[in-house]
Every structure is written in C-alpha cells, then in structure tokens.
Design an enzyme around this catalytic site. Structure first.
Site, PDB file in Angstrom:
ATOM      1  N   LYS A 168       0.877  -1.180   0.000  1.00  0.00           N
ATOM      2  CA  LYS A 168       0.000   0.000   0.000  1.00  0.00           C
ATOM      3  C   LYS A 168       0.910   1.224   0.000  1.00  0.00           C
ATOM      4  CE  LYS A 168      -4.398   1.088   0.152  1.00  0.00           C
ATOM      5  NZ  LYS A 168      -5.521   0.407  -0.477  1.00  0.00           N
TER       6      LYS A 168
ATOM      7  N   ASP B 109      -6.513   4.351  -5.153  1.00  0.00           N
ATOM      8  CA  ASP B 109      -7.261   4.214  -3.897  1.00  0.00           C
ATOM      9  C   ASP B 109      -7.917   5.578  -3.684  1.00  0.00           C
ATOM     10  OD1 ASP B 109      -7.830   2.451  -1.503  1.00  0.00           O
ATOM     11  OD2 ASP B 109      -6.941   4.133  -0.450  1.00  0.00           O
TER      12      ASP B 109
HETATM   13  P1  NDP Z   1     -13.148   7.722  -3.404  1.00  0.00           P
HETATM   14  O1  NDP Z   1     -12.105   8.726  -3.151  1.00  0.00           O
HETATM   15  O2  NDP Z   1     -13.656   7.522  -4.789  1.00  0.00           O
HETATM   16  O3  NDP Z   1     -14.436   8.020  -2.474  1.00  0.00           O
HETATM   17  C1  NDP Z   1     -14.360   8.121  -1.104  1.00  0.00           C
HETATM   18  C2  NDP Z   1     -15.740   8.509  -0.596  1.00  0.00           C
HETATM   19  O4  NDP Z   1     -15.747   8.452   0.833  1.00  0.00           O
HETATM   20  C3  NDP Z   1     -16.133   9.944  -0.962  1.00  0.00           C
HETATM   21  O5  NDP Z   1     -17.516  10.017  -1.179  1.00  0.00           O
HETATM   22  C4  NDP Z   1     -15.741  10.726   0.306  1.00  0.00           C
HETATM   23  O6  NDP Z   1     -16.462  11.929   0.490  1.00  0.00           O
HETATM   24  C5  NDP Z   1     -16.111   9.732   1.375  1.00  0.00           C
HETATM   25  N1  NDP Z   1     -15.332   9.974   2.597  1.00  0.00           N
HETATM   26  C6  NDP Z   1     -14.012  10.177   2.706  1.00  0.00           C
HETATM   27  N2  NDP Z   1     -13.654  10.383   3.983  1.00  0.00           N
HETATM   28  C7  NDP Z   1     -14.799  10.305   4.692  1.00  0.00           C
HETATM   29  C8  NDP Z   1     -15.102  10.437   6.066  1.00  0.00           C
HETATM   30  N3  NDP Z   1     -14.150  10.693   6.965  1.00  0.00           N
HETATM   31  N4  NDP Z   1     -16.392  10.270   6.447  1.00  0.00           N
HETATM   32  C9  NDP Z   1     -17.362   9.999   5.525  1.00  0.00           C
HETATM   33  N5  NDP Z   1     -17.123   9.874   4.209  1.00  0.00           N
HETATM   34  C10 NDP Z   1     -15.868  10.033   3.811  1.00  0.00           C
HETATM   35  O7  NDP Z   1     -12.587   6.363  -2.795  1.00  0.00           O
HETATM   36  P2  NDP Z   1     -12.963   4.870  -3.187  1.00  0.00           P
HETATM   37  O8  NDP Z   1     -14.422   4.756  -3.400  1.00  0.00           O
HETATM   38  O9  NDP Z   1     -12.038   4.409  -4.224  1.00  0.00           O
HETATM   39  O10 NDP Z   1     -12.547   4.097  -1.838  1.00  0.00           O
HETATM   40  C11 NDP Z   1     -13.403   4.048  -0.726  1.00  0.00           C
HETATM   41  C12 NDP Z   1     -12.886   2.999   0.254  1.00  0.00           C
HETATM   42  O11 NDP Z   1     -12.805   1.727  -0.420  1.00  0.00           O
HETATM   43  C13 NDP Z   1     -11.494   3.245   0.826  1.00  0.00           C
HETATM   44  O12 NDP Z   1     -11.451   2.708   2.129  1.00  0.00           O
HETATM   45  C14 NDP Z   1     -10.600   2.409  -0.077  1.00  0.00           C
HETATM   46  O13 NDP Z   1      -9.399   2.044   0.572  1.00  0.00           O
HETATM   47  C15 NDP Z   1     -11.492   1.205  -0.277  1.00  0.00           C
HETATM   48  N6  NDP Z   1     -11.184   0.405  -1.451  1.00  0.00           N
HETATM   49  C16 NDP Z   1     -11.193   0.977  -2.699  1.00  0.00           C
HETATM   50  C17 NDP Z   1     -10.935   0.191  -3.798  1.00  0.00           C
HETATM   51  C18 NDP Z   1     -11.075   0.725  -5.178  1.00  0.00           C
HETATM   52  O14 NDP Z   1     -11.026  -0.079  -6.124  1.00  0.00           O
HETATM   53  N7  NDP Z   1     -11.280   2.018  -5.385  1.00  0.00           N
HETATM   54  C19 NDP Z   1     -10.536  -1.230  -3.659  1.00  0.00           C
HETATM   55  C20 NDP Z   1     -10.673  -1.749  -2.311  1.00  0.00           C
HETATM   56  C21 NDP Z   1     -10.939  -0.926  -1.259  1.00  0.00           C
HETATM   57  P3  NDP Z   1     -15.712  13.355   0.329  1.00  0.00           P
HETATM   58  O15 NDP Z   1     -15.515  13.519  -1.151  1.00  0.00           O
HETATM   59  O16 NDP Z   1     -16.662  14.322   0.927  1.00  0.00           O
HETATM   60  O17 NDP Z   1     -14.396  13.238   1.078  1.00  0.00           O
END
Ligand code: NDP
Length: 415
Positions: free
Chosen positions: A98, A138
């Site tokens: 990571k 990520d």
């Molecule tokens: P994105 O950056 O696309 O989206 C993240 C989302 O979470 C946004 O809507 C953001 O809102 C919200 N968010 C961030 N911080 C907070 C918080 N403190 N409280 C509430 N909401 C929050 O990320 P991904 O969708 O790619 O990833 C999301 C999760 O999934 C992470 O944990 C990542 O490690 C995990 N993951 C992702 C993979 C992937 O393929 N993308 C694979 C496996 C796991 P805002 O814009 O307002 O910050």
C-alpha cells in the site's frame, strides 16, 4: 487476527518454531520519500510519500496509492498488512502493499495535481515494476491520477509496462476495473445471502460514501433489484426513502466535483448534515467510504433497526467494537479483505492482459469477477468448523484462510 489464528499455532508447531507470526507482521520494507512540487502561484511545497511493501511471498507487491491529508505510515502499514491477506484470498498470485501521500488534492488545480503525481513518481519509480510492485488507485487516486503516474513512469523507464493498474482502456487498462470493487461487493453479498437461501431482491440497502466503490455498489444493488436508500460524503448523507434509481446513480458516476455537491445536485430526498447514514432502517449496510466510519454507536443503531448483514466495501470501515457487536448480535459481517477484494482481483486480471498483450470483453471479465468472489466466499467457509451453522463468522474465516495460505508459502520458501 491474533485471536483468530491462535488455534492454528496450538496445532502446528512449525508455525511457532519458524516464528511465522512475527515474520508476517513485519513489512518487508517501508519506503518513505520527500515529494517536492510547485503550485500554480510559484510556491514550492513538500509532502511525504510512502510505499509499504508488506509481502511478496505469493506474487509481486500489489496495492493502491492514496492521496489524503490523513495518510501516514501507521495507516499504510495496517492497509498493507490487510492487503496481503486480501490478495491471498482471491486465489491469484499477488503479494501485499500500500502507498500514498499526505497530499490533499481537494483544493488543487489540474496542473498542480499533474505536477504532484509526476514528482511522486520521480521517487517511486525506483521501487516498482511489472514483476516487482504494481501500484493501483485508492482514495483520491482515480484514472486521472493513474494517467499522470503512468505517463511519468513511462518517461522515466522508457518502457510501456504494466507497472501500474487502473489505467484507462486506451492505454492498457481493463474493462470492469472501475466497477470491480463495488460490483464484487454485491456478488459477495449475494453469496452470503445465497447460503441462507435468501435473495437480494426488494431488500433495503444503506450505502455510505459516494466515490468509486459506493456508487458502483449502489448501481449493482439497484440492478439486482434492491432498494438503495442512502449515499454519503464526509459532510453528511442523502436519504431517499423510495430509493435511488439507476439513472441517478449513473448521473453521480459521470458527475465531477465534490461528493457533497454531486449528491445535493440531484435535488431529491433529504440531505442530513454531518451525520453518517446508519440511523435509517435497512436490511443490509454497505460501508464504502473510509476506515472507522462505523463506530460502536452506529453498529448499535444498525442492529436496533433490524440490519441483518454488513459487508465492507471500504477498508476496515467498522471499528473493532462495532465488529464485536455485530458478531455478538449475530448480524452477518463480511470484512473488507474478503468482500472488497474484487478491485484488486480485477487489477490482477489487468496485469495478465498487459503481460500477454490481450484485451478481454466486459462480459467475460464480469463473469470472472463473479467467479473470484465465489472463490473468496468458499475460501472463507473452508476454514470454519461451524460452516454448517446459519451464522458464520466471516472475519475469522477470512483471517484463517488468508493466514494459512501466506504461512504455508513462508514455510515452503525457507527462512
Ligand atoms: P473515493 O475517493 O472515490 O471516495 C471516497 C468517498 O468516501 C467519498 O464520497 C468521500 O467523500 C467519502 N469519505 C471520505 N472520507 C470520509 C469520512 N471521513 N467520512 C465519511 N465519508 C468520507 O474512494 P474509493 O471509493 O475508491 O474508496 C473508498 C474505500 O474503499 C477506501 O477505504 C478504499 O481504501 C477502499 N477500497 C477501494 C478500492 C477501489 O477499487 N477504489 C478497492 C478496495 C478498497 P468526500 O468527497 O466528501 O471526502
């Protein structure tokens, strides 16, 4: 993890004699570097970059890059450790890693993001390669950032190699990669329900987040006939009692701007400021935003309102207390290392297509994703003595299955 694998150590002396636990707990190496980049106004900024290469026992290091002010060595260490088990569970030959930086892209211009990505790669490229370590996206590292990172890697190495996944289709990317984590999460949920002879149709689903994982999870849930009643951002959540429709979720997927702006721009439902989405009655909760977003209080709310299944789309979104509560109340809980492994699995399929200069169709890859999620579900079940029981401890099953695979590779390859 320690509690789950404790019984393995009692029954297998070799694990103790060869100090396997300590060997797997420590990362192979942690790379930390300075990233210097210039803002549009000429100011020079310094951020910290990291790559935690946890284990390449079963394949080259593989795991995402995260750009967020909250990034630090400790968070990346736990994510890389988890990634090792997640990747093993997929049954594919990929090790765990990571990385990322404390860079905050939210208030940066496009040229600033490009310059940051290039500066980040100027250091990282020394340590990665298609057979060595293959980063992916990520949080805040989507196809735009992957493009800049890949471009800089290509210039520095003079090679067009599959050293990064999550690329656009035009230059070595794979169909289904964007959708894979969210779609895979739903395929895993269907496996969990299927074991209980239940179907997802007409069930009420609460989703947190509105990024890549959340939106594709919501989309697939709706396509499978479920009612998705929430999506959220770091500022609050949107509650839609009658459920989002497919077109609205597609609109969010296509939209640019912050999560909050995008959700509010739909002009539907009720916007609830500064609260996570877990207060509403639902059958299934899918935390897809970030780590530790489901606290013990949220877990209690979910249980009280009748939630029967929680599957993690994000990495470790449920605190330990929340997971203990779900297990105590017999709410099925799928840990991210099993339920969100679809993304990394598709990344491995992208690596395969890059290696043999091929491109598979969306339908074929989607089918492969389903099969992989089925395999992960099977792997979790295989390690549980109570696999015939109605209530299954997926956390334990995933930990045991992942650990068993990695430990046997460590033993086979010597000290
Ligand atoms: P994105 O950056 O696309 O989206 C993240 C989302 O979470 C946004 O809507 C953001 O809102 C919200 N968010 C961030 N911080 C907070 C918080 N403190 N409280 C509430 N909401 C929050 O990320 P991904 O969708 O790619 O990833 C999301 C999760 O999934 C992470 O944990 C990542 O490690 C995990 N993951 C992702 C993979 C992937 O393929 N993308 C694979 C496996 C796991 P805002 O814009 O307002 O910050």
């Amino acid at each position: 993890m320690a509690a789950d694998v404790g019984s393995l150590f009692e029954n297998n002396k070799q694990l103790v004699e060869l100090n396997i636990f300590n060997r797997l707990v420590h990362a192979d190496r942690i790379i930390k570097f300075r990233v210097t980049w210039q803002a549009d106004n000429g100011d020079v900024h310094v951020n910290t970059g990291y790559r935690v290469q946890h284990s390449n026992l079963i394949g080259p290091y593989k795991g995402g890059l995260r750009f967020h002010p909250s990034v630090n060595e400790s968070i990346l260490k736990f994510l890389a450790f988890e990634q090792m088990f997640k990747n093993a569970l997929t049954g594919l030959p990929i090790g765990g890693a990571k990385g990322g930086s404390d860079f905050d892209p939210s208030d940066k211009s496009e040229p600033e993001i490009m310059r940051f990505c290039q500066a980040f790669m100027n250091e990282l490229y020394h340590y990665i390669g298609d057979q060595v370590d293959i980063p992916a996206g990520d949080i805040n590292v989507g196809s735009r950032e992957i493009g800049y990172l890949f471009g800089q890697h290509r210039r520095l190495t003079k090679k067009f190699s599959g050293a990064i996944t999550g690329k656009e289709l035009e230059y070595g990317g794979s169909h289904v990669r964007t959708e894979a984590t969210g779609f895979g999460l739903l395929y895993f949920v269907c496996e969990m329900l299927g074991r209980l002879d239940k179907k997802i149709e007409d069930l009420v689903v609460s989703v947190s987040g509105s990024g890549n994982v959340a939106l594709h999870a919501a989309l697939k849930a709706i396509q499978l006939g479920a009612k998705v009643i929430t999506l959220s951002s770091s500022q609050g959540h949107l509650f839609v009692e009658d459920g989002f429709c497919e077109a609205q979720v597609n609109q969010l997927i296509a939209a640019k701007g912050s999560s909050t702006e995008k959700l509010k721009s739909l002009n539907i439902g009720e916007w609830v400021d500064k609260h996570g989405p877990w207060q509403h009655c639902c059958d299934i909760a899918l935390p897809c935003a970030t780590q530790n977003e489901v606290t013990i209080e949220a877990a209690k709310q979910l249980v009280e309102s009748g939630c029967m299944l929680v599957a993690e789309g994000a990495n470790m979104p449920c605190t330990k207390e929340a997971v203990d509560w779900f297990e105590d109340k017999k709410v099925l809980h799928a840990p991210g290392k099993a339920s969100n492994a679809g993304g990394v699995a598709l990344s491995a399929l992208e690596m395969g297509q890059n290696a043999d200069f091929s491109r598979r169709s969306f339908a074929k890859l989607d089918e492969q994703l389903r099969e992989i999620m089925h395999t992960i579900h099977d792997n979790c079940l295989q390690e549980l003595n109570d696999a015939d029981e109605k209530y299954l401890n997926y956390r334990k099953g995933a930990n045991l299955a992942g650990f068993t695979l990695i430990a046997s590779a460590a033993i086979a390859q010597g000290i």
